[in-house]
Write a protein that holds these residues in place. Structure first.
Motif, PDB file in Angstrom:
ATOM      1  N   ARG A  46      35.069  42.921  48.709  1.00  0.00           N
ATOM      2  CA  ARG A  46      35.980  41.797  48.465  1.00  0.00           C
ATOM      3  C   ARG A  46      36.785  42.012  47.189  1.00  0.00           C
ATOM      4  N   SER A  47      36.106  42.403  46.107  1.00  0.00           N
ATOM      5  CA  SER A  47      36.804  42.652  44.842  1.00  0.00           C
ATOM      6  C   SER A  47      37.735  43.852  44.953  1.00  0.00           C
ATOM      7  N   THR A  59      45.055  45.230  46.668  1.00  0.00           N
ATOM      8  CA  THR A  59      46.215  44.523  47.207  1.00  0.00           C
ATOM      9  C   THR A  59      47.201  44.163  46.104  1.00  0.00           C
ATOM     10  N   GLN A  60      46.684  43.642  44.995  1.00  0.00           N
ATOM     11  CA  GLN A  60      47.582  43.274  43.894  1.00  0.00           C
ATOM     12  C   GLN A  60      48.246  44.501  43.277  1.00  0.00           C
ATOM     13  N   SER A 101      40.872  42.890  46.881  1.00  0.00           N
ATOM     14  CA  SER A 101      41.752  42.023  46.090  1.00  0.00           C
ATOM     15  C   SER A 101      42.526  42.816  45.042  1.00  0.00           C
ATOM     16  N   SER A 130      46.619  33.006  40.193  1.00  0.00           N
ATOM     17  CA  SER A 130      46.479  33.006  41.640  1.00  0.00           C
ATOM     18  C   SER A 130      45.444  31.999  42.122  1.00  0.00           C
TER      19      SER A 130
END
Length: 303
Positions: free
Chosen positions: A233-234, A240-241, A237, A14
């Motif tokens: 933030r982590s 979401t994945q 991410s 990504s």
């Protein structure tokens, strides 16, 4: 060509133009190949009666290999078998090459009119797997030590129990659902992008939301986020994945809706996608949910 030993670790697909993308493959197609082949590895592990740990290690090897190599230049099923063969040895659960080739052949061509391997074909596949194993070793720089999120997750469960975030009666279902989320995480390339501690923390958070076990008071909420020790933030991410795996899973509709309302996944993941035309009756559409960590007969992931 595989990178020599000592080369820098692979970047997640990504975050850069991967070898497959440079060969003209779309990001969506690359992601689908990773998901479907990791499911294949899962199924082969079940057929070979392997513990979950070597299966996860094999999937990690697979992701690392194709962070440096193109899907257009390798037979992904042969590479998958090589990764499983290598991982079983690394995790002290070795299987014979003959058993691996035969069982993987059965999984790959299940439901298809494909004859069993004859002696000559089996010999050719064995040779291909051994050659692919060598290529995998070069691609990962002969670094076969894989730190699995499972250990970090077990530690997190104990911390959450000590902080009174988890009740005793919730500990067992929490562990089962969380381990399934960790297993599903290997169908993504998260292991290339985040350390196992962050993956474990995000999977623990997903489990809390899925079980609707979020604390309703400030001290226990502080204990939860203190134990997770992961940045927003982590967390966003990873969530979401992971959520992308469950868009078509009706059992996860509430999970995705709750995550979107909390701002941890994009809202568009919650909206139902338009249904594709119905496939012919003799074909199979999509990816079958991955087998449960705990038993081959259970359904995938936390749901």
């Amino acid at each position: 060509m595989a990178q020599p030993p000592g080369a820098p670790p692979p970047m997640p697909p990504s975050q850069h133009m991967s070898p497959s993308r440079r060969d003209g493959m779309s990001a969506h197609d690359e992601k689908q190949r990773r998901r479907k082949t990791c499911f294949f590895i899962d199924e082969c592990g079940v057929r070979l009666q392997l513990p979950k740990l070597p299966v996860m290690t094999a999937q990690c090897f697979f992701h690392k290999f194709f962070a440096r190599e193109s899907f257009r230049r390798h037979d992904r099923f042969v590479v998958a078998q090589a990764c499983l063969f290598l991982a079983a040895k690394v995790e002290e659960s070795a299987v014979s090459l003959r058993s691996l080739v035969r069982e993987c052949h059965g999984v790959r061509y299940a439901g298809k009119s494909r004859a069993p391997l004859d002696e000559s074909s089996e010999r050719d596949v064995k040779r291909s797997v051994v050659m692919a194993e060598r290529a995998v070793l070069y691609a990962i720089g002969f670094d076969v030590c894989v730190e699995n999120p499972l250990l970090a997750f077990i530690d997190l469960v104990n911390k959450l129990r000590a902080g009174d975030v988890l009740t005793e009666d919730l500990k067992q279902p929490f562990s089962q659902v969380g381990i399934n989320f960790i297993s599903d995480s290997y169908r993504t390339a998260l292991c290339l992008e985040f350390p196992p501690q962050k993956i474990a923390a995000a999977c623990a958070f997903l489990t809390v939301v899925f079980l609707r076990a979020l604390p309703d008071d400030r001290p226990r909420t502080a204990a939860l986020y203190g134990a997770l020790a992961i940045s927003e933030r982590s967390l966003r991410s990873i969530c979401t994945q992971m959520a992308e795996l469950y868009v078509e899973n009706k059992k996860c509709a509430r999970l995705l809706r709750d995550l979107a309302e909390m701002g941890h996944v994009p809202a568009e993941l919650v909206r139902p996608a338009p249904r594709p035309p119905a496939p012919p009756s003799d074909s199979v559409a999509g990816v079958t949910p991955s087998p449960s960590v705990l038993s081959s007969s259970s359904s995938s992931a936390g749901p």
